[in-house]
Design an enzyme around this catalytic site. Structure first.
Site, PDB file in Angstrom:
ATOM      1  N   GLU A 215       0.839  -1.212   0.000  1.00 20.09           N
ATOM      2  CA  GLU A 215       0.000   0.000   0.000  1.00 20.09           C
ATOM      3  C   GLU A 215       0.870   1.256   0.000  1.00 20.09           C
ATOM      4  OE1 GLU A 215      -3.399   0.346  -0.276  1.00 20.09           O
ATOM      5  OE2 GLU A 215      -3.269  -1.771  -0.780  1.00 20.09           O
TER       6      GLU A 215
ATOM      7  N   TRP B 263       1.758   1.793  -3.496  1.00 26.56           N
ATOM      8  CA  TRP B 263       0.671   2.482  -4.217  1.00 26.56           C
ATOM      9  C   TRP B 263       0.715   3.991  -3.954  1.00 26.56           C
ATOM     10  CZ3 TRP B 263      -2.424   1.300  -8.081  1.00 26.56           C
ATOM     11  CH2 TRP B 263      -2.728  -0.033  -8.351  1.00 26.56           C
TER      12      TRP B 263
ATOM     13  N   TRP C  11     -21.691  12.233 -19.635  1.00 27.03           N
ATOM     14  CA  TRP C  11     -22.176  12.081 -18.259  1.00 27.03           C
ATOM     15  C   TRP C  11     -23.632  12.549 -18.160  1.00 27.03           C
ATOM     16  CZ3 TRP C  11     -18.886   9.222 -15.667  1.00 27.03           C
ATOM     17  CH2 TRP C  11     -17.516   9.330 -15.914  1.00 27.03           C
TER      18      TRP C  11
ATOM     19  N   ASN D 104     -11.598   2.401   3.068  1.00 26.82           N
ATOM     20  CA  ASN D 104     -11.114   2.366   1.686  1.00 26.82           C
ATOM     21  C   ASN D 104     -11.961   1.487   0.773  1.00 26.82           C
ATOM     22  OD1 ASN D 104      -9.040   3.207  -0.252  1.00 26.82           O
ATOM     23  ND2 ASN D 104      -8.617   1.022  -0.389  1.00 26.82           N
TER      24      ASN D 104
ATOM     25  N   TRP E 133     -16.778  11.823 -12.505  1.00 22.17           N
ATOM     26  CA  TRP E 133     -15.899  11.510 -11.377  1.00 22.17           C
ATOM     27  C   TRP E 133     -15.315  12.749 -10.718  1.00 22.17           C
ATOM     28  CZ3 TRP E 133     -10.847  13.152 -11.818  1.00 22.17           C
ATOM     29  CH2 TRP E 133     -10.399  13.456 -13.108  1.00 22.17           C
TER      30      TRP E 133
ATOM     31  N   TRP F 259     -10.169   8.048  -7.766  1.00 29.90           N
ATOM     32  CA  TRP F 259     -11.369   8.380  -8.550  1.00 29.90           C
ATOM     33  C   TRP F 259     -11.185   8.038 -10.024  1.00 29.90           C
ATOM     34  CZ3 TRP F 259     -16.310   9.251  -7.563  1.00 29.90           C
ATOM     35  CH2 TRP F 259     -16.675   9.491  -6.237  1.00 29.90           C
TER      36      TRP F 259
END
Length: 469
Positions: free
Chosen positions: A266, A269, A297, A332, A350, A373
């Site tokens: 993590e 990341w 959208w 998360n 988004w 996102w």
């Protein structure tokens, strides 16, 4: 000659590269934080929390017999004022930014410092590896996490930095007392009405709890929102109240197992998304994948409002959004579920979701949030494929099986039986009366049919792919 230590998102006096160097190389030192009102987000738990942490740092520094000066206003004008006040100021130390607003500010201020013969000493401190440190064999930055991580994990990690504090070097006179009052008023007006525990000591205690009580179960437990198995360090890492080197060293020292490796990954990341933002400076406003730049959208404002309020008729989505609105934090796994729901089920841009999270999260980190996102919306690098769409009901059944998390944050569903907790609209009218929840009155009907929404989203994404770019 006087030097300046410019704090930003490194709100600590331990394991801080710039501060260590400033103490080591300075004869006389000003400790400083600069507040730029142009960055404020009104009604923002994000900024209310951050400036609460700044005030906490100020208190800690004072307890060490030193003082944190506050500049308030436009960045350049603030430092011009400092130069007028401290004519022998000749060097500045700070931990630099490689992306976003911070990079733009740093680039502009370097020119100012050069013009004023102020020596700049800047360092990479906020991540384990810099944005441009890890490249493929062709010398390019990675676009996919796994090959990035394979190289990242092999590299030696920096160790925590020892800061030799010498309070005698620090200027204790209040240079801009009115600015200190402005900061206090800013925090007071923000009214952070949540359980927010700032500072390095709180961060170290959280790290200790995580290692002793949660680390061994992290790999599996982190996915279940009703189990407190995540590290809860994100708030402290985004403010820099604890150094990333400190976290890495503490977790790495534990017995190696799958959960430990999962947590360290993590942190990989975290570095990866930092690199992605540095490589794609416009990613807050533009999709990285060009083929999804023309998605049509729906952007139904009423549905967006229901999403923000936790009134979508999907209990796991609603519980997650209410957790965010109540605590300034969201688990998360739930961040992925609500982001998928907004972008794919409701076909809402988004960017609207990213901005709402920016306003509400006390652990808001631009790289992680934008990266997350764009991942959920399938518009980012190494994102989830556009046709992979979370089913909120099956996600709920899998990760909140007994509905404990839902009942905590959606109390109107408290009496609903387990068999209906993930889809209460399936109760008969008699069953609704029995548990005292009338769907459509006490709790909303689902605002969209997932099966229909899934097909619609795939179709809209495929249309965007077909548009000539």
């Amino acid at each position: 000659m006087t030097s300046v230590m410019w704090f930003r998102r490194d709100l600590r006096i331990e394991d801080n590269i710039a501060l260590s160097q400033a103490f080591e190389k300075s004869e006389k030192l000003i400790l400083l934080f600069q507040v730029n009102p142009e960055q404020f987000l009104n009604n923002s738990m994000n900024h209310a929390a951050f400036f609460t942490s700044v005030l906490h740092l100020k208190k800690v520094i004072e307890e060490e017999g030193m003082h944190l000066q506050i500049l308030f206003g436009d960045v350049k004008e603030s430092f011009e004022q400092l130069k007028e006040t401290v004519s022998d100021w000749s060097a500045i130390y700070f931990n630099q930014d490689e992306k976003g607003y911070g990079k733009k500010r740093d680039d502009e201020m370097r020119a100012f410092f050069k013009d004023n013969q102020i020596q700049v000493h800047s360092y990479l401190d906020h991540y384990l590896h810099g944005a441009y440190e890890i490249q493929n064999n062709a010398g390019d930055l990675y676009k996919v996490f796994t090959p990035y991580y394979n190289k990242w994990i092999e590299l030696d990690k920096p160790t925590p930095i020892k800061v030799e504090i010498d309070s005698q070097k620090v200027v204790k006179e209040k240079l801009f007392e009115e600015n200190e009052q402005k900061l206090e008023k800013l925090v007071e007006d923000a009214q952070l009405n949540i359980d927010y525990n700032p500072g390095t000591e709180a961060a170290k205690e959280q790290l200790k709890i995580f290692i002793e009580e949660r680390l061994d179960d992290y790999k599996i437990g982190r996915d279940f929102p009703n189990q407190d198995k995540t590290s809860r360090l994100s708030q402290h890492l985004r403010t820099g109240e604890i150094g990333i080197r400190t976290v890495w060293a503490a977790v790495k020292a534990e017995t190696s197992n799958e959960s430990q490796q999962t947590f360290l990954k993590e942190l990989g990341w975290r570095d990866f998304y930092h690199m992605v933002y540095a490589a794609n400076p416009e990613q807050k406003d533009k999709p990285i994948k060009e083929q999804f730049a023309h998605i049509q959208w729906d952007n139904d404002e009423e549905q967006f409002e229901k999403w923000t309020q936790g009134k979508t008729g999907y209990p796991i989505v609603d519980a997650a959004m209410r957790q965010l609105n109540t605590l300034g934090w969201m688990h998360n796994r739930l961040r992925m579920i609500v982001a998928s729901f907004l972008t794919k089920d409701l076909l809402i841009d988004w960017r609207k979701g990213e901005q709402y999270f920016q306003q509400m999260l006390t652990d808001y980190d631009p790289s992680n949030n934008i990266g997350g996102w764009q991942w959920a919306a399938s518009t980012g690098t190494d994102a989830v494929p556009y046709f992979r769409i979370f089913n909120p009901t099956t996600q709920s059944e899998k990760y909140d099986k007994s509905g404990d998390f839902i009942r905590e944050f959606v109390p109107e569903l408290k009496a609903v039986k387990n068999k209906y907790i993930h889809a209460p609209e399936k109760m008969s009218q008699e069953e609704q009366k029995e548990v005292g929840v009338i769907i459509g009155e006490d709790y909303p009907h689902p605002i969209v049919n997932h099966s229909y929404a899934r097909k619609r989203a795939i179709s809209v994404y495929e249309e965007s792919k077909d548009i000539k770019h």
